[in-house]
Design a protein around this motif. Structure first.
Motif, PDB file in Angstrom:
ATOM      1  N   UNK A  66       7.183 -33.204  92.377  1.00 44.86           N
ATOM      2  CA  UNK A  66       6.206 -32.110  92.490  1.00 44.86           C
ATOM      3  C   UNK A  66       6.137 -31.251  91.239  1.00 44.86           C
ATOM      4  N   UNK A  67       7.167 -31.314  90.397  1.00 42.29           N
ATOM      5  CA  UNK A  67       7.212 -30.492  89.197  1.00 42.29           C
ATOM      6  C   UNK A  67       6.628 -31.166  87.970  1.00 42.29           C
ATOM      7  N   UNK A  68       6.340 -32.462  88.081  1.00 41.95           N
ATOM      8  CA  UNK A  68       5.849 -33.181  86.907  1.00 41.95           C
ATOM      9  C   UNK A  68       4.550 -32.586  86.400  1.00 41.95           C
ATOM     10  N   UNK A  69       4.495 -32.378  85.098  1.00 44.00           N
ATOM     11  CA  UNK A  69       3.301 -31.790  84.510  1.00 44.00           C
ATOM     12  C   UNK A  69       2.894 -32.556  83.345  1.00 44.00           C
TER      13      UNK A  69
ATOM     14  N   UNK B  37       7.535 -26.692  80.744  1.00 44.08           N
ATOM     15  CA  UNK B  37       8.661 -26.913  79.844  1.00 44.08           C
ATOM     16  C   UNK B  37       8.793 -28.416  79.607  1.00 44.08           C
ATOM     17  N   UNK B  38       9.242 -28.757  78.416  1.00 42.32           N
ATOM     18  CA  UNK B  38       9.548 -30.146  78.078  1.00 42.32           C
ATOM     19  C   UNK B  38      11.067 -30.269  78.000  1.00 42.32           C
ATOM     20  N   UNK B  39      11.631 -31.198  78.770  1.00 40.22           N
ATOM     21  CA  UNK B  39      13.055 -31.520  78.643  1.00 40.22           C
ATOM     22  C   UNK B  39      13.132 -32.585  77.558  1.00 40.22           C
TER      23      UNK B  39
ATOM     24  N   UNK C  68       5.863 -26.360  85.452  1.00 44.67           N
ATOM     25  CA  UNK C  68       5.830 -27.807  85.519  1.00 44.67           C
ATOM     26  C   UNK C  68       6.790 -28.337  84.455  1.00 44.67           C
ATOM     27  N   UNK C  69       7.273 -29.560  84.665  1.00 43.18           N
ATOM     28  CA  UNK C  69       8.258 -30.147  83.762  1.00 43.18           C
ATOM     29  C   UNK C  69       7.728 -31.466  83.198  1.00 43.18           C
ATOM     30  N   UNK C  70       7.900 -31.624  81.899  1.00 39.60           N
ATOM     31  CA  UNK C  70       7.590 -32.886  81.232  1.00 39.60           C
ATOM     32  C   UNK C  70       8.924 -33.450  80.742  1.00 39.60           C
ATOM     33  N   UNK C  71       9.477 -34.460  81.433  1.00 41.73           N
ATOM     34  CA  UNK C  71      10.780 -35.009  81.037  1.00 41.73           C
ATOM     35  C   UNK C  71      10.625 -36.086  79.959  1.00 41.73           C
ATOM     36  N   UNK C  72      10.688 -35.692  78.695  1.00 40.30           N
ATOM     37  CA  UNK C  72      10.587 -36.654  77.597  1.00 40.30           C
ATOM     38  C   UNK C  72      11.916 -37.327  77.286  1.00 40.30           C
ATOM     39  N   UNK C  73      12.997 -36.622  77.493  1.00 42.28           N
ATOM     40  CA  UNK C  73      14.331 -37.187  77.277  1.00 42.28           C
ATOM     41  C   UNK C  73      14.516 -38.371  78.241  1.00 42.28           C
ATOM     42  N   UNK C  74      14.970 -39.528  77.754  1.00 41.38           N
ATOM     43  CA  UNK C  74      15.143 -40.690  78.632  1.00 41.38           C
ATOM     44  C   UNK C  74      16.055 -40.426  79.838  1.00 41.38           C
ATOM     45  N   UNK C  75      17.125 -39.668  79.634  1.00 44.43           N
ATOM     46  CA  UNK C  75      18.024 -39.371  80.753  1.00 44.43           C
ATOM     47  C   UNK C  75      17.320 -38.515  81.794  1.00 44.43           C
TER      48      UNK C  75
END
Length: 89
Positions: free
Chosen positions: A86-89, A32-34, A66-73
Protein backbone atom coordinates in the motif's frame (compact mmCIF):
# COMPACT_ATOMS: atom_id res chain seq x y z
CA UNK A 1 19.69 -3.35 19.75
CA UNK A 2 18.31 0.15 19.39
CA UNK A 3 17.24 1.49 16.01
CA UNK A 4 17.71 5.24 15.86
CA UNK A 5 16.32 7.74 13.38
CA UNK A 6 18.65 10.16 11.65
CA UNK A 7 17.82 12.93 9.22
CA UNK A 8 17.87 10.51 6.25
CA UNK A 9 18.27 7.07 7.77
CA UNK A 10 17.38 4.54 10.38
CA UNK A 11 20.51 3.06 11.91
CA UNK A 12 22.24 1.11 14.66
CA UNK A 13 25.36 2.53 16.26
CA UNK A 14 26.20 6.16 15.59
CA UNK A 15 24.94 8.09 12.59
CA UNK A 16 28.34 8.88 11.07
CA UNK A 17 29.72 5.34 11.30
CA UNK A 18 26.67 3.13 11.69
CA UNK A 19 26.88 -0.61 12.15
CA UNK A 20 23.71 -0.99 10.10
CA UNK A 21 21.44 1.42 8.28
CA UNK A 22 18.71 1.92 5.75
CA UNK A 23 19.18 5.26 3.99
CA UNK A 24 16.39 7.26 2.40
CA UNK A 25 15.97 10.43 0.38
CA UNK A 26 12.84 12.59 0.46
CA UNK A 27 11.27 13.27 -2.91
CA UNK A 28 8.88 16.18 -2.73
CA UNK A 29 6.37 16.28 0.08
CA UNK A 30 4.90 12.80 -0.24
CA UNK A 31 7.59 10.23 -1.04
CA UNK A 32 10.82 8.71 0.17
CA UNK A 33 13.28 6.58 -1.78
CA UNK A 34 15.00 3.75 0.10
CA UNK A 35 18.31 3.79 -1.74
CA UNK A 36 20.77 1.85 0.42
CA UNK A 37 20.80 -0.78 3.15
CA UNK A 38 23.96 -1.87 4.95
CA UNK A 39 24.45 -4.36 7.78
CA UNK A 40 27.91 -5.00 9.27
CA UNK A 41 29.18 -8.55 9.10
CA UNK A 42 28.84 -9.17 12.87
CA UNK A 43 25.12 -8.26 12.78
CA UNK A 44 24.17 -10.36 9.77
CA UNK A 45 21.77 -13.24 10.29
CA UNK A 46 19.91 -11.42 13.07
CA UNK A 47 17.13 -9.86 10.94
CA UNK A 48 18.68 -6.42 11.39
CA UNK A 49 18.10 -5.41 7.76
CA UNK A 50 14.46 -6.44 8.00
CA UNK A 51 14.03 -4.43 11.20
CA UNK A 52 15.55 -1.35 9.58
CA UNK A 53 13.26 -1.57 6.54
CA UNK A 54 10.29 -2.04 8.88
CA UNK A 55 11.34 1.10 10.78
CA UNK A 56 11.33 3.02 7.48
CA UNK A 57 7.93 1.54 6.58
CA UNK A 58 6.51 2.52 9.98
CA UNK A 59 7.88 6.04 9.52
CA UNK A 60 6.31 6.29 6.06
CA UNK A 61 2.94 5.17 7.42
CA UNK A 62 3.10 7.64 10.30
CA UNK A 63 4.08 10.51 7.99
CA UNK A 64 1.63 9.44 5.23
CA UNK A 65 4.44 8.96 2.70
CA UNK A 66 4.77 6.67 -0.28
CA UNK A 67 7.93 4.58 -0.60
CA UNK A 68 10.06 3.85 -3.65
CA UNK A 69 12.34 0.91 -2.71
CA UNK A 70 15.30 1.24 -5.11
CA UNK A 71 17.73 -0.63 -2.88
CA UNK A 72 17.65 -4.34 -3.89
CA UNK A 73 17.32 -5.48 -0.27
CA UNK A 74 14.45 -3.08 0.48
CA UNK A 75 12.76 -4.03 -2.78
CA UNK A 76 12.97 -7.72 -1.81
CA UNK A 77 11.45 -6.92 1.60
CA UNK A 78 8.54 -5.15 -0.10
CA UNK A 79 7.98 -8.21 -2.29
CA UNK A 80 7.98 -10.50 0.79
CA UNK A 81 5.52 -8.37 2.77
CA UNK A 82 2.15 -7.77 1.10
CA UNK A 83 1.25 -5.29 3.85
CA UNK A 84 3.98 -2.97 2.56
CA UNK A 85 2.42 -2.80 -0.93
CA UNK A 86 0.00 0.00 0.00
CA UNK A 87 2.98 2.32 0.46
CA UNK A 88 4.52 1.81 -2.96
CA UNK A 89 4.82 5.07 -4.83
Amino acid sequence: MEIKQGSQSFYIGNEEESEAEVHFVRVGESRIILDHTHVSEHLRGQNVGQQLVKAAVDYAKKENLQVIPLCPFAKAEFEKHPEYQELLG
